[in-house]
Design a protein around this motif. Structure first.
Motif, PDB file in Angstrom:
ATOM      1  N   GLU A 893       0.840  -1.209   0.000  1.00  0.00           N
ATOM      2  CA  GLU A 893       0.000   0.000   0.000  1.00  0.00           C
ATOM      3  C   GLU A 893       0.868   1.250   0.000  1.00  0.00           C
ATOM      4  OE1 GLU A 893      -2.502  -0.414   3.355  1.00  0.00           O
ATOM      5  OE2 GLU A 893      -3.766  -1.990   2.464  1.00  0.00           O
ATOM      6  N   ARG A 894       1.922   1.250   0.834  1.00  0.00           N
ATOM      7  CA  ARG A 894       2.790   2.418   0.868  1.00  0.00           C
ATOM      8  C   ARG A 894       3.494   2.606  -0.467  1.00  0.00           C
ATOM      9  NH1 ARG A 894       4.785   0.075   5.822  1.00  0.00           N
ATOM     10  NH2 ARG A 894       3.594   0.881   7.614  1.00  0.00           N
ATOM     11  N   LEU A 895       3.959   1.521  -1.065  1.00  0.00           N
ATOM     12  CA  LEU A 895       4.661   1.623  -2.342  1.00  0.00           C
ATOM     13  C   LEU A 895       3.723   2.085  -3.440  1.00  0.00           C
ATOM     14  CD1 LEU A 895       7.270   1.197  -3.950  1.00  0.00           C
ATOM     15  CD2 LEU A 895       6.577  -1.182  -4.290  1.00  0.00           C
ATOM     16  N   GLN A 896       2.508   1.562  -3.452  1.00  0.00           N
ATOM     17  CA  GLN A 896       1.549   2.004  -4.471  1.00  0.00           C
ATOM     18  C   GLN A 896       1.192   3.473  -4.292  1.00  0.00           C
ATOM     19  OE1 GLN A 896      -1.692  -0.733  -4.106  1.00  0.00           O
ATOM     20  NE2 GLN A 896      -0.724  -2.294  -5.446  1.00  0.00           N
ATOM     21  N   ALA A 897       1.085   3.906  -3.024  1.00  0.00           N
ATOM     22  CA  ALA A 897       0.825   5.328  -2.783  1.00  0.00           C
ATOM     23  C   ALA A 897       1.980   6.179  -3.275  1.00  0.00           C
ATOM     24  CB  ALA A 897       0.590   5.565  -1.285  1.00  0.00           C
ATOM     25  N   LEU A 899       4.111   5.348  -5.653  1.00  0.00           N
ATOM     26  CA  LEU A 899       4.100   5.303  -7.116  1.00  0.00           C
ATOM     27  C   LEU A 899       2.985   6.185  -7.685  1.00  0.00           C
ATOM     28  CD1 LEU A 899       4.765   1.490  -7.749  1.00  0.00           C
ATOM     29  CD2 LEU A 899       6.354   3.377  -8.075  1.00  0.00           C
ATOM     30  N   HIS A 900       1.812   6.197  -7.001  1.00  0.00           N
ATOM     31  CA  HIS A 900       0.702   7.052  -7.457  1.00  0.00           C
ATOM     32  C   HIS A 900       1.083   8.523  -7.355  1.00  0.00           C
ATOM     33  CE1 HIS A 900      -3.364   8.247  -8.367  1.00  0.00           C
ATOM     34  NE2 HIS A 900      -3.438   8.971  -7.230  1.00  0.00           N
ATOM     35  N   GLU A 901       1.775   8.869  -6.270  1.00  0.00           N
ATOM     36  CA  GLU A 901       2.223  10.254  -6.105  1.00  0.00           C
ATOM     37  C   GLU A 901       3.219  10.632  -7.182  1.00  0.00           C
ATOM     38  OE1 GLU A 901       4.229  13.075  -2.632  1.00  0.00           O
ATOM     39  OE2 GLU A 901       3.701  10.988  -2.214  1.00  0.00           O
ATOM     40  N   LEU A 902       4.117   9.713  -7.511  1.00  0.00           N
ATOM     41  CA  LEU A 902       5.079   9.972  -8.583  1.00  0.00           C
ATOM     42  C   LEU A 902       4.380  10.138  -9.925  1.00  0.00           C
ATOM     43  CD1 LEU A 902       7.996   7.519  -7.681  1.00  0.00           C
ATOM     44  CD2 LEU A 902       8.050  10.012  -7.616  1.00  0.00           C
ATOM     45  N   GLU A 903       3.353   9.350 -10.158  1.00  0.00           N
ATOM     46  CA  GLU A 903       2.611   9.468 -11.409  1.00  0.00           C
ATOM     47  C   GLU A 903       1.924  10.828 -11.484  1.00  0.00           C
ATOM     48  OE1 GLU A 903       2.407   7.654 -14.077  1.00  0.00           O
ATOM     49  OE2 GLU A 903       3.750   6.075 -13.342  1.00  0.00           O
ATOM     50  N   GLN A 904       1.378  11.281 -10.360  1.00  0.00           N
ATOM     51  CA  GLN A 904       0.733  12.607 -10.345  1.00  0.00           C
ATOM     52  C   GLN A 904       1.747  13.705 -10.632  1.00  0.00           C
ATOM     53  OE1 GLN A 904      -1.246  12.990  -6.590  1.00  0.00           O
ATOM     54  NE2 GLN A 904      -3.091  11.889  -7.269  1.00  0.00           N
ATOM     55  N   LEU A 905       2.910  13.633  -9.989  1.00  0.00           N
ATOM     56  CA  LEU A 905       3.936  14.631 -10.247  1.00  0.00           C
ATOM     57  C   LEU A 905       4.367  14.618 -11.702  1.00  0.00           C
ATOM     58  CD1 LEU A 905       6.162  14.188  -7.048  1.00  0.00           C
ATOM     59  CD2 LEU A 905       4.643  16.099  -7.573  1.00  0.00           C
ATOM     60  N   LYS A 906       4.458  13.463 -12.266  1.00  0.00           N
ATOM     61  CA  LYS A 906       4.841  13.342 -13.664  1.00  0.00           C
ATOM     62  C   LYS A 906       3.772  13.946 -14.567  1.00  0.00           C
ATOM     63  CE  LYS A 906       6.118   9.868 -17.084  1.00  0.00           C
ATOM     64  NZ  LYS A 906       6.300   8.412 -17.353  1.00  0.00           N
ATOM     65  N   ALA A 907       2.502  13.649 -14.257  1.00  0.00           N
ATOM     66  CA  ALA A 907       1.406  14.183 -15.066  1.00  0.00           C
ATOM     67  C   ALA A 907       1.352  15.707 -14.982  1.00  0.00           C
ATOM     68  CB  ALA A 907       0.085  13.571 -14.627  1.00  0.00           C
ATOM     69  N   GLU A 908       1.538  16.264 -13.773  1.00  0.00           N
ATOM     70  CA  GLU A 908       1.519  17.717 -13.607  1.00  0.00           C
ATOM     71  C   GLU A 908       2.660  18.359 -14.390  1.00  0.00           C
ATOM     72  OE1 GLU A 908       1.698  18.459  -9.479  1.00  0.00           O
ATOM     73  OE2 GLU A 908      -0.328  17.691  -9.068  1.00  0.00           O
ATOM     74  N   TYR A 909       3.822  17.708 -14.349  1.00  0.00           N
ATOM     75  CA  TYR A 909       4.970  18.246 -15.068  1.00  0.00           C
ATOM     76  C   TYR A 909       4.722  18.244 -16.576  1.00  0.00           C
ATOM     77  CZ  TYR A 909       9.621  18.411 -17.113  1.00  0.00           C
ATOM     78  OH  TYR A 909      10.711  18.734 -17.885  1.00  0.00           O
ATOM     79  N   LEU A 910       4.175  17.182 -17.086  1.00  0.00           N
ATOM     80  CA  LEU A 910       3.903  17.119 -18.521  1.00  0.00           C
ATOM     81  C   LEU A 910       2.840  18.123 -18.928  1.00  0.00           C
ATOM     82  CD1 LEU A 910       3.975  13.236 -19.095  1.00  0.00           C
ATOM     83  CD2 LEU A 910       5.721  14.894 -19.735  1.00  0.00           C
ATOM     84  N   GLU A 911       1.827  18.314 -18.049  1.00  0.00           N
ATOM     85  CA  GLU A 911       0.758  19.287 -18.374  1.00  0.00           C
ATOM     86  C   GLU A 911       1.318  20.699 -18.407  1.00  0.00           C
ATOM     87  OE1 GLU A 911      -3.636  20.627 -16.652  1.00  0.00           O
ATOM     88  OE2 GLU A 911      -2.518  18.992 -15.700  1.00  0.00           O
ATOM     89  N   THR A 912       2.209  21.006 -17.469  1.00  0.00           N
ATOM     90  CA  THR A 912       2.820  22.334 -17.437  1.00  0.00           C
ATOM     91  C   THR A 912       3.667  22.571 -18.678  1.00  0.00           C
ATOM     92  OG1 THR A 912       2.882  22.211 -15.014  1.00  0.00           O
ATOM     93  CG2 THR A 912       4.281  23.860 -16.077  1.00  0.00           C
TER      94      THR A 912
END
Length: 934
Positions: A893-897, A899-912
């Motif tokens: 659960e901690r690892l998936q959280a 990884l999910h946070e990393l995916e969000q940061l990646k998505a925000e960076y690409l959107e910017t």
């Protein structure tokens, strides 16, 4: 043969009383009553000697046939020696009975039996069937006694034999009782076996030449010369006892004895020499007799001693009485001689006194003339006595001839009398038969029916005899099979004990060699890089120690399991590291592993093999779990692994499925085929099966990995699968079995996503291991945390390939034995055990870089598999699977959280980035503009 050249006078010389033996085995002696009783007791307690005359079949050409031989058994060597006669000094040859078997054939000549050794077969014949059975039973018992007796220790043999005596006697009695179940014990044939047979005449042969051994002609000549010299010396010794048999062997007394005193020696009384003559001559003859009889059998320490009957004891006592009477008579004669000598001395004294008392020379001259007349008179008396002695000798010779003639006449009369008695007995039997069965009618010619009846009756008698012979043969052969089987088991036990001792010594040798190499390494570290004479010598010693000699395993001595260049699965025993320091460590580790293997072979591995051999059909159970944790023997491992694999993938298996996957790969190439081809050459570079150009294992591994990539498209191929498949191939050898083993590990044992592109489950297990290390080994984790050491750099590959690159094959396959049955919990147990095994060594390191360097190879220093297994399955308890699942769930659960946070940061960076558009810095030309200019 040395005594044959001695002077006969020395044999009859006087012997000091202190040098006389206390108990003579060959002949009677004049002894005190206490010593006589002790001698009798020792004779009664003396063991029976196995000896006697047998006929031996041998020879070549016209002299081939039966030869009479004297056989006697040597208990120390378990050899049956034989010579032509019992009086021979040297045996012709011997038969080793320790590895021999005995056989008797019912259809052979009566009394014939065989002794079969690994090198030859000896055919012997006894006088009767009873003697044959007696020899066979005694030889069996002697062989069993030799194999049952413990080897004599170098120190305090008497105490050891006394301690083992009762147990040995009990064991021999049990063996005799067991043999009685097959064949009843045979009574000792009187006069045909034992030392009494030596007193019997040698069995006559048709031709004298036929009994001579041409094969051992030198020994025959030596024995003949020995007997001739012995007979001459026996004739030269005086005072032969009346009624005593001539000696069996004429070997003289070998110890040098002082010569009789010279009567004319100065300072000696003339009466001193006859004083000791009768007694010393008698004693010397007794010792001479005993010594000759003792030397009749070179291998009998007691000569002709044997257990005597009451009648023999009485005869011996009567002989002693006669000897005492003779000695008394000789003593009286000695006293009479001394009286005469005393009178002569007194007369001489009176004459000397008269001579001295004479006043004038005339009187003295008269006394001298009187003495001269006396001397002349004594000379005439001596001549007369000499003539009388010669006449008496001639008379004695004539009397001896008359006695011999009378003896021959008496013998002739006795032979005639015996022949007449035989005729009388036959006539008496015939008369008795005629009176018992009077003829009713004159006998006529028998009819055909009578002849048939008689022939049938004769055949029945012959058949009964044959049945009895075969029954006896069957009983004896059963007893022989029974005893040979027991001897074989006993020899196997002794061999096992010797192998254990050899293994222990070889293990100690390996330990000493490893300590020597470790000492060289420490000296190398202490010397540093200084170029001195000592450092050069040290470098040379290290190079010699690291040189691998292929002929090291083939030494002259017995090698149990020498350290070979490759182990049983093809891995290099000492890997070829580039660094000399690592090479030295690898050699030390190989010696330690071999030492532990040898020490544990008999104590651990042999019982384990026996348990696996008796296991039978495999089924899940607590016993099977314990056996798998202890390790599967190599001969059982392929069968066990196939059963474990089938247990996990039976719902996936279908006939022809593996071949179907291979055919699919031939139609079109899989995307992972290129990566598989690159990893093939990097699979186990220290294993000869994957580095040899002619080996078939690389091709098998390629097909297994390609088939799995089609079997599981979500994974396809991941680095590490090549090593898993390679281990399966080395054990199972069959491609399809190795393929299903790989499927069982990846799809059923390991968690999902363990070999995916994200390796999610692998990362989870690393975090779980950190928690378990904090719980089980807090001191070690505190030390590693202080030096900022991240263990996941080391342990991640452990879990990915299940220690395939880390542990030596001997320990690695034991880990896999339990892993295939219990699952990933075994991997956690062994990971913790490895750190516990080396905990103290890691705690001694005080630098982070040094710790990392040590962690790179520290798993290769583990050599005691038994100790590692005990730590993993005993010291790490409790280790519940429920705790492992909870930790995995929490960390997933901690690892998936994360990884999910990393995916969000990646998505925000690409959107910017997309919203800003492509920005071109001032003074720079865009790519489009550059193309337009071109």
């Amino acid at each position: 043969m040395e005594g044959a050249h001695e002077n006969p006078a020395e044999s009859s010389s006087s012997v000091p009383r202190s040098e006389e033996p206390a108990c003579s085995a060959g002949g009677p002696e004049v002894l005190p009553a206490e010593e006589s009783e002790g001698c009798a007791r020792s004779l009664e307690a003396a063991p029976k000697k196995l000896c006697g005359y047998l006929s031996k079949f041998g020879g070549k050409g016209p002299i081939r046939g039966w030869k009479s031989r004297w056989f006697f058994y040597d208990e120390k060597k378990c050899h049956l020696y034989y010579s032509r006669t019992a009086q021979d000094a040297s045996p012709l040859d011997s038969i080793d009975l320790s590895s021999a078997v005995f056989d008797c054939k019912a259809d052979a000549e009566e009394g014939t039996f065989e002794i079969k050794t690994p090198s030859r077969i000896i055919t012997l014949k006894a006088a009767t069937k009873q003697v044959m059975l007696y020899w066979l039973q005694q030889l069996q018992m002697k062989r069993w006694e030799f194999h049952s007796s413990p080897p004599a220790p170098p120190a305090a043999p008497d105490a050891a034999l006394a301690a083992n005596g009762p147990a040995l006697r009990l064991e021999l009695e049990q063996e005799e009782a067991e043999l009685e179940d097959f064949l009843c014990p045979v009574r000792t044939p009187p006069g045909l076996v034992g030392v009494a047979a030596a007193l019997q005449p040698v069995p006559a042969m048709p031709l004298a030449l036929q009994n001579i051994s041409l094969k051992h002609l030198g020994t025959e000549i030596q024995n003949t010369m020995y007997n001739i010299r012995g007979n001459r010396q026996a004739q030269g010794t005086g005072h032969q006892l009346p009624g005593e048999d001539p000696p069996l062997s004429a070997e003289p007394w070998r110890t040098e004895q002082p010569l009789p005193s010279d009567p004319g020696a100065p300072g000696k009384d003339p009466a001193d020499s006859p004083k000791s003559t009768p007694k010393s001559s008698l004693t010397a003859n007794l010792i001479q007799k005993a010594k000759r009889q003792n030397n009749t059998f070179p291998f009998f320490a007691e000569g002709l001693t044997r257990t005597r009957t009451a009648q023999e004891k009485v005869l011996a006592l009567e002989q002693q009485v006669l000897m005492l009477a003779k000695e008394l008579k000789s003593q009286k004669e000695l006293v009479r001689i001394l009286h005469k000598a005393l009178e002569a001395a007194q007369q001489e004294k009176r004459a000397s006194s008269a001579y001295l008392a004479a006043a004038e020379d005339k009187d003295r001259l008269e006394l001298v003339r009187h003495k001269v007349r006396q001397i002349a008179e004594l000379g005439r008396r001596v001549e007369a006595l000499e003539q009388e002695r010669e006449s008496l000798v001639q008379t004695a010779g004539l009397q001896e001839q008359q006695v011999q003639e009378l003896r021959r006449h008496v013998q002739l009369l006795m032979d005639k009398n015996q022949a007449k008695q035989q005729v009388i007995c036959k006539l008496s039997e015939k008369v008795t038969q005629d009176f018992t069965h009077p003829p009713t009618q004159p006998p006529g010619p028998p009819g055909a029916a009578d002849r048939d009846f008689l022939s049938q009756q004769e055949k029945m008698e012959h058949l009964k005899d044959d049945m009895e012979a075969y029954r006896t043969q069957n009983r004896f052969l059963n007893s022989e099979i029974h005893q040979v089987t027991k001897i074989w088991r006993r020899v196997a036990e002794k061999e096992r004990a010797l192998l254990m001792k050899c293994a222990y010594l070889q293990a100690k040798n390996c330990q000493v060699e490893s300590k020597y190499l470790a000492g060289l390494r420490r000296l190398q570290e202490a010397s540093g890089g200084e170029a001195t004479e000592c450092s050069e010598l040290l470098r040379q010693l290290i190079q010699e120690a690291l040189q691998w000699e292929a002929g090291e395993a083939s030494a002259d001595g017995v090698e149990l399991s020498p350290i070979s260049e490759y182990d049983e699965y093809g891995f290099l025993t000492v890997p070829n590291f580039e660094m000399e320091d690592l090479k030295l460590l690898a050699k030390i580790q190989a010696l330690e592993v071999h030492s532990h293997h040898l020490l544990a072979h008999e104590a651990v591995e042999r019982p384990l093999r026996e348990r696996w051999a008796a296991l039978g059909d495999l089924a899940p159970s607590v016993e099977l779990k314990q056996l798998l944790r202890a390790g599967v023997p190599r001969e059982h491992r392929p069968r066990v692994w196939r059963w474990l694999t089938h247990l996990r993938v039976r719902h996936l298996q279908s006939p022809g499925h593996y071949q179907e996957l291979l055919n699919r790969g031939q139609v079109r190439e899989h995307p992972a085929a290129r990566q598989i081809e690159l990893d093939l050459n990097r699979t186990f570079p220290n294993n000869k099966h994957f580095t040899c150009p002619t080996s078939s294992f690389p091709d098998k591994l390629r097909r297994v990995l390609l088939a799995f990539s089609w079997q599981n498209p979500t994974i396809g191929y991941c680095q590490g699968l090549n090593r898993l498949a390679a281990i399966a191939l080395l054990v199972l050898e069959e491609e399809e079995s190795a393929f299903w083993c790989l499927v069982a590990i990846v799809e059923t044992i390991m968690p999902a996503d363990y070999y995916s592109k994200t390796l999610t489950s692998s990362q989870v297990d690393q975090r779980v291991l950190q928690d378990l290390l904090l719980e089980k080994l807090p001191r070690l984790m505190a030390h590693l945390g202080h030096h900022r050491v991240d263990l996941s750099f080391i342990t991640f590959n452990w879990f990915l390939v299940v220690f395939a690159d880390s542990l030596i094959s001997n320990i690695l396959l034991r880990v896999w034995d339990a892993f295939l049955y219990e699952g990933t919990k075994v991997v956690f147990r062994y990971a913790l055990a490895i750190f516990k095994y080396n905990e103290e060594a890691i705690l001694r390191l005080q630098d982070g870089l040094e710790i990392y360097q040590y962690l790179r190879f520290f798993t290769k220093t583990i050599c005691n598999s038994q100790k590692l297994m005990n730590i993993a399955f005993n010291d790490m308890n409790p280790f519940p699977m429920k705790q492992l699942r909870q930790l995995r769930t929490a960390h997933r659960e901690r690892l998936q959280a994360e990884l999910h946070e990393l995916e969000q940061l990646k998505a925000e960076y690409l959107e910017t980035r997309n919203s800003q558009g492509p920005a071109v810095p001032e003074g720079c030309t865009s790519e489009d503009e550059g193309e337009g200019d071109a």
